[in-house]
Scaffold this motif. Structure first.
Motif: not given
Length: 259
Positions: A101-105, A131-140
């Motif tokens: 899901i985080t990868l798709v987002l 956008v800070r894409y690392g933070d998307v995965f951190l949130f995940g």
């Protein structure tokens, strides 16, 4: 992962996150990227919570209903090992779900980010990355830690429950309590000394506060201030403590249970 329920839920989640650009036209208060991020984070929490509870319940009761637990526990396998195996199975399943899901987002955010940069040009580039894409995965990752607590709580309920339905219903009620636990903490801070204050404090310690993991607003778009490593480690430690505590409580109940 071969179960139809997991695949159906994964496909629905991906489709919902993918359609966030369509739903953005109904939102008038936030920017496009912010809306997509909030929409994706919400879908991750909603469907992830459903999957964490149902998958853990199915993994546990599958062994009980097919009587394979008897064969397993007749060997030199402790009941804590049995519960730990069910937990790790569910938790690894949630890891794959969260990662997808985080990868798709992230892919959708990158697509829209690229389109905005191409449309606005140097005006956006001078302000820094959108956008800070690392933070998307951190949130995940932090959501995955929360799903671990939820799976441990579900195992705790399953350790004294006799049916799948009862376990799922009680686990969802526990999820709601943990999501609204911050209300009890706010009430505690405004109370005077007395037994009511200690009661609210006790409830606040028994049930984990899931709102601590909902830090999406502090991530992704706040480019100047990254989330401190100490905060991440505190949240991880918080999650590990509650996960281990509920697994040990489940083991205490499971030891008394006749299989």
């Amino acid at each position: 992962m071969r179960q139809k329920f997991f695949n159906s839920l994964l496909i629905i989640s991906i489709a919902l996150v993918g359609s966030s650009t369509f739903f953005q036209q109904f939102d008038f208060g936030t920017g496009e990227l912010k809306f997509i991020t909030d929409f994706g984070f919400g879908a991750l929490f909603f469907f992830g919570s459903i999957l964490s509870i149902t998958a853990t319940t199915q993994l546990f009761f599958y062994e009980m209903e097919n009587r394979t637990a008897l064969t397993m526990l007749a060997k030199p396998v402790y009941k804590l090992e049995f519960l730990a195996g069910k937990f790790l199975g569910a938790h690894l399943l949630m890891l794959s779900f969260t990662f997808v899901i985080t990868l798709v987002l992230s892919a959708i955010l990158y697509w829209r980010d690229t389109a905005l940069v191409a449309r606005l040009g140097d005006e956006v580039i001078l302000d820094g990355p959108l956008v800070r894409y690392g933070d998307v995965f951190l949130f995940g990752f932090l959501q995955w830690m929360k799903f671990g607590i939820l799976a441990a709580m579900t195992l705790f309920v399953a350790s004294f429950s006799n049916t799948n339905l009862y376990t799922i219903i009680v686990s969802f009620f526990l999820l709601i309590i943990c999501q609204l636990q911050y209300i009890a903490r706010d009430a505690y801070s405004g109370m005077e000394a007395g037994w009511e204050r200690f009661l609210v404090l006790g409830l606040g310690l028994i049930f984990p506060n899931f709102q601590l993991f909902n830090i999406g607003d502090q991530l992704v778009f706040d480019v100047d201030q990254a989330l401190p490593l100490s905060t991440v480690l505190q949240l991880v430690g918080y999650g590990v403590i509650y996960t281990v505590a509920f697994l040990l409580l489940a083991q205490v109940n499971f030891r008394r249970r006749e299989i």
